[in-house]
Design an enzyme around this catalytic site. Sequence first.
Site, mmCIF file in Angstrom:
data_model
loop_
_atom_site.group_PDB
_atom_site.id
_atom_site.type_symbol
_atom_site.label_atom_id
_atom_site.label_comp_id
_atom_site.label_asym_id
_atom_site.label_seq_id
_atom_site.Cartn_x
_atom_site.Cartn_y
_atom_site.Cartn_z
ATOM 1 N N TYR A 120 -21.790 25.928 56.923
ATOM 2 C CA TYR A 120 -23.091 26.331 57.459
ATOM 3 C C TYR A 120 -23.305 27.834 57.265
ATOM 4 O O TYR A 120 -22.481 28.636 57.717
ATOM 5 C CB TYR A 120 -23.137 25.934 58.942
ATOM 6 C CG TYR A 120 -24.148 26.632 59.800
ATOM 7 C CD1 TYR A 120 -25.502 26.584 59.480
ATOM 8 C CD2 TYR A 120 -23.764 27.331 60.937
ATOM 9 C CE1 TYR A 120 -26.435 27.228 60.278
ATOM 10 C CE2 TYR A 120 -24.698 27.965 61.746
ATOM 11 C CZ TYR A 120 -26.034 27.911 61.403
ATOM 12 O OH TYR A 120 -26.954 28.537 62.177
ATOM 13 N N ASP A 123 -16.511 22.306 65.527
ATOM 14 C CA ASP A 123 -17.947 22.324 65.816
ATOM 15 C C ASP A 123 -18.460 20.889 65.694
ATOM 16 O O ASP A 123 -18.597 20.377 64.598
ATOM 17 C CB ASP A 123 -18.614 23.259 64.797
ATOM 18 C CG ASP A 123 -20.124 23.256 64.918
ATOM 19 O OD1 ASP A 123 -20.648 22.554 65.797
ATOM 20 O OD2 ASP A 123 -20.776 23.959 64.122
#
Lengths: 534, 518
Positions: free
Chosen positions: A248, A333
């Site tokens: 990301y 995450d």
Amino acid sequence: MTLTRSIQYPNPEPEVQTRKPGRATAMRLIVPLQGVVQGRGGLIFGSLIPCALFYFLQLYLKRHRSSNSRSNPPSPSTSSPNLAEITRTSSRSNLLSRGLIGPVRISSRAMSIAKPNDSPYYIGLDKASEDPYDRISNPDGVIQLGLLENRLCFDLIAKWMSENLSDSMMGREGGDLSISGITTYQPVDGTMELKLAMAGFMSRVMGGTVSFEPSQMVLTAGATPAIETLCFCLADHGNAFLVPTPYYPGFDRDVKWRTGVELIPVHCRSTDNFILSITALDQAFNQTRKRGTKIRGILLSNPANPVGNLLSREMLYNLLDFAREKNIHIISDEIFAGTMYGNEEFVSMAEVLDSENFDKNRVHIVYGLSKDLSLPGFRVGMIYSFNENVLAAARKLTRFSSISALTQRLVVSMLLDTRFIEEYIETNKKRVQNMRDLFVAGLKTLGIRCADSSAGFCCWADMSKLIPTYSEKGELELWDKLLNVAKINVTPGSACHCIEPGWFRCCFTTLAQEDIPVVMERIRKVADTSTLCS
Amino acid sequence: MRVIVPLQGVVQGRGGLVLGSIIPCALFYFLQFYLKRHRHDQDDQNESNSLDENPSTRSPSSGKLAQLPGLTRSLSRASLSPKGQSGPVTISGRVSGIIKGADSPYYVGLRRVKEDPYDELGNPNGVIQLGLAENNLSLDLVKGWLAENGKEALLGNGEDPSISRIATYQPFDGLMELKVAVAGFMSQVMEKAVYFHPSQVLLTAGATPAIEILSFCLADAGNAFLVPTPYYPGFDRDVKWRTGLQIIHVPCRSADNFNLSVASLDQAFNQAKKRGLKVRGIIISNPSNPVGNLLSRETLYSLLDFAREKNIHIVCNEILAGCTHGNEEFVSMAEIIDLEDVDRKRVHVVYGLSKDLSLPGFRVGVIYSFNEEVLAAAKKLTRFSSISAPTQRLLISMLSDTKFVHSFITINRERLQRMYVKFVAGLKKLGIEYIKGSGGFYCWADLSGLISSYSEKGELELWDKLLNIAKVNVTPGSCCHCIEPGWFSFCFATLTEKDIPVVMERIQKVSEICKLNC
């Protein structure tokens, strides 16, 4: 940089911290010394090097000092008498000339942050927000496929809001207590009610296989500060985290900006369908170590963003073994845990820890409501950790990033409405799956293949056939064409640090079904010109 | 790290070459010696550890290893595992300081109140909160507004598309509509003497992160800010914790009514410089917290001169600007800057709605800066601390309701004034002197007559008595780094008028005990 390397000594003491910010010149000394320490250098090295460095330093200081005193001779003489009135006035006069010269400067760390965006990820986002596509009012605008946002179930949320809003905000009775509950100071790490509600929601989303303990939660204003806070807690300035690529693009800001922590990419390849291998992790670990950087942990996203694949149970065990062996942390995450659409089973790190006798202290989970409840505007994020020290520190650090009490109350009643939540989760799953199938099928007709995925809001598409040269440059040229000619904002793989050029992240949950043909048509246009050129 | 500190002494003390080589070498030898001993210990532990550990978990993992190719990996594993498995995993050095640091009485007191809060009916023996700067005097007004307009404010007029206004990603630094509304509110609070440009406004989740973000932007780790004492105890966390900055105290004294003097600023600046610290700015609170006095126009001008002379920044915390209750005029730094056209780039104003609109739970803070670079950097940093969209929507309509805002400000001022007068009268009756305040929720009172020894120790003893015997949580001056012992900060805005006699009675009880002992 130099400052904090020095903290790498085995037992960093708190007093050190207060003194550390002393003077940058002398601090520089310590870095090469450490190399010697860690490389187990002999006594001779250990004495020659510090002495030599010290001599050079003195030499440097001397030269520096003499040039200084030449420019303003009164300063050395007046600074010696202690605090008499004279000092003030004289220092004033000789500083005045210097002080007025340049404008006031900002800190060097802010200077690098203040620079204009250079990553295509942010350039594209800006462009799309300046000129957003709208079927009716702005049909020539930029279609946003770069922001991971889910607009597929807004109707459900809107309905809930209009039915329950006033009750949830003011309490059913509208009593005195309820108002002070949202206007006055609340615990900075989130109210207990919200933690309880989040725990319930998370286990529901993860299929009921795990239970989450509210006392191990710290709530933050979004997952972004949750990651930053964890980085502050787990690593010192100059340390590093291993991150499997593609990752990301926001991690580069969240992890690195203020904490001074580095990210070491661990490359995953299309031949493995971008699945992480322990071998690659180990290689990256050793290489980094050789460079003298200390690795404090691994930062994973599971389900992975942008690829959308999952880490298998076995892989989680291997990762835990790896982390134990190297004595490092794991940040997992799991913000997409609830947006599964395949048949594959999602396994949370928390579940693995529950079932086996692992060292829980090194595992930290990041979660939030931005994806699974599609409420990014609400800014609700979470750190879920098994480490008491990390929790204690993170709780204190949430003073810099706490959630507004009004929002907390709103979210609590939303999460406690089990009927709504059930309906939402089921409907959302169906709609995401449906959109994905349509989108992937559309790309297929254009001859574009997507990596296998089972979760998330985006597909990871292989457009390497469309790029003029097989390189990052070629990839960015295509990205530029897509953005400026086709008016589609996608995220190029290089923004996610993907090692193979030609991959693009396309988010499909911001679209309506009617938009898909438009998107495909626009891509086709670019594809045609690209193939013509090559 | 320890090695470096004495070295620095030598460098700056202009030590000779001989000293300069002996000392680093000696220190380095000791360090190696220490490391060696330490390493041995760990190895011993490891061996016993690995023996204890159930062999079953280890063997399957090594089995898995064998399946994968790659000689280097297994090799390095073998060589690393004794060291790697050493102790438990550690946290970073910078936060271990945060955890270990003993809590100051300020936080201890706040926690006590939370455990056992006073309630006139429910818990009449609980601890009365005079330590938290919260204003509960006008909550009824806010509540009334929310009840009437809350739903509409969040959802618009019930139209469907409005949900995307609160559910989707919004600009991290706040919605432009809210910036406009907050800028308008700020000039209204400051009696329209200043116009605030919405483009210079950044919104954060509370004033606390606003101060931290400014600290990140204005100074690098190891730099320092000058802060006049007594100051708000939270600054020690906001400015220092994550940014690695230092705070240089600039003492103000009771003899000057705790007013700031440029002479003492200058003195502190020079001392810091001599110690090798780079001072990057001044942080001032106006109206000051905890004393409650205002900075005069003249002081502001001289501060600006001082900052210009030293080429440093000024961070002006004006979060209490709307809570003035005397006749004195409040002057914002922004007003001065507006008049004076030069050198705006060094001035940064911090604001928030926690005090002036008594909405600390909403977490809305403001950075107002004239420096474009600071704005650019801070804007990007707000990603770590943005306000949730529903809260923003609600505030946009609340602040745009000019009738409500106007009446809130006026009524709130009146009530503050009334409470202040009553509270101060109560203190006077007990013979306690105080500094006349014109802003804020506090009364800065001199209890040095009651302390057993004129020292910080004596002050903390009295604080302890007040908290545990009288059950009143006040903030001792030492938490605010006040240089004179015996001063305490009383926040009166959390009380109702009925509570004042109770508080006074409790204080009197302690003062009698103290006087008996003396």
